[in-house]
Design an enzyme around this catalytic site. Structure first.
Site, mmCIF file in Angstrom:
data_model
loop_
_atom_site.group_PDB
_atom_site.id
_atom_site.type_symbol
_atom_site.label_atom_id
_atom_site.label_comp_id
_atom_site.label_asym_id
_atom_site.label_seq_id
_atom_site.Cartn_x
_atom_site.Cartn_y
_atom_site.Cartn_z
ATOM 1 N N HIS A 1 0.760 -1.248 0.000
ATOM 2 C CA HIS A 1 0.000 0.000 0.000
ATOM 3 C C HIS A 1 0.792 1.302 0.000
ATOM 4 C CE1 HIS A 1 -3.595 -2.345 0.443
ATOM 5 N NE2 HIS A 1 -3.134 -2.914 1.543
ATOM 6 N N ASN B 1 -6.395 -3.170 -5.396
ATOM 7 C CA ASN B 1 -5.420 -2.707 -4.411
ATOM 8 C C ASN B 1 -5.284 -1.195 -4.509
ATOM 9 O OD1 ASN B 1 -3.350 -3.667 -2.410
ATOM 10 N ND2 ASN B 1 -2.072 -2.376 -3.700
ATOM 11 N N HIS C 1 -3.008 -2.842 8.045
ATOM 12 C CA HIS C 1 -4.139 -3.135 7.156
ATOM 13 C C HIS C 1 -4.775 -1.826 6.695
ATOM 14 C CE1 HIS C 1 -7.792 -4.947 5.585
ATOM 15 N NE2 HIS C 1 -8.511 -4.187 6.387
#
Length: 150
Positions: free
Chosen positions: A38, A64, A145
């Site tokens: 990320h 993503n 996350h």
């Protein structure tokens, strides 16, 4: 034969618990895997960026989001007020300011020939944070996350 189906179902359920679809590669911490998936400081080409992630998982990840910021800045969000995550846990934190990001979505292909479209965005984000593991940066909490984009 009737007994075989329930046994097969039990084996598949247990296998899913041992080898979940989104398992973190064994040699990576949750924070390092978050960074790989990320964090990209500058805008990117989705096909190239996603190939790095897909090589770990050996499949085409359907979607993503890459945050165009530093790990340090995203980790600083972990110091903000805790909020409830989508899963009901209370270890999530929302960014105060929007950041540039790229959303990559699978359009075609099978691994390793995955093809993605890219959408540039400027939004707030929510991350789940945990205490660092041994090899993580020495922050009080680290992002593990990407829970949501707002």
């Amino acid at each position: 034969m009737v007994l075989c189906f329930p046994l097969l179902l039990l084996v598949l359920v247990l296998w899913g618990q041992v080898c979940p679809l989104h398992a973190i590669p064994k040699h990576l911490t949750k924070a390092h895997w978050f960074e790989i998936q990320h964090i990209r400081p500058s805008p990117l080409q989705c096909n190239r960026a996603m190939s790095g992630i897909n090589n770990y998982t050996q499949h085409c990840k359907p979607q993503n989001t890459f945050l165009h910021d530093s790990f340090q800045n995203v980790a600083a969000v972990c110091d903000l007020l805790s909020i409830t995550c989508k899963n009901g846990w209370h270890n999530c934190h929302q960014s105060l300011k929007p950041v540039n990001m790229t959303d990559c979505r699978l359009t075609s292909g099978k691994y390793p020939q995955c093809r993605y479209s890219a959408a540039a965005q400027y939004k707030l984000f929510i991350v789940a944070c945990d205490p660092p593991q041994k090899s993580d940066p020495p922050y009080k909490l680290v992002p593990v996350h990407l829970d949501s984009i707002l």
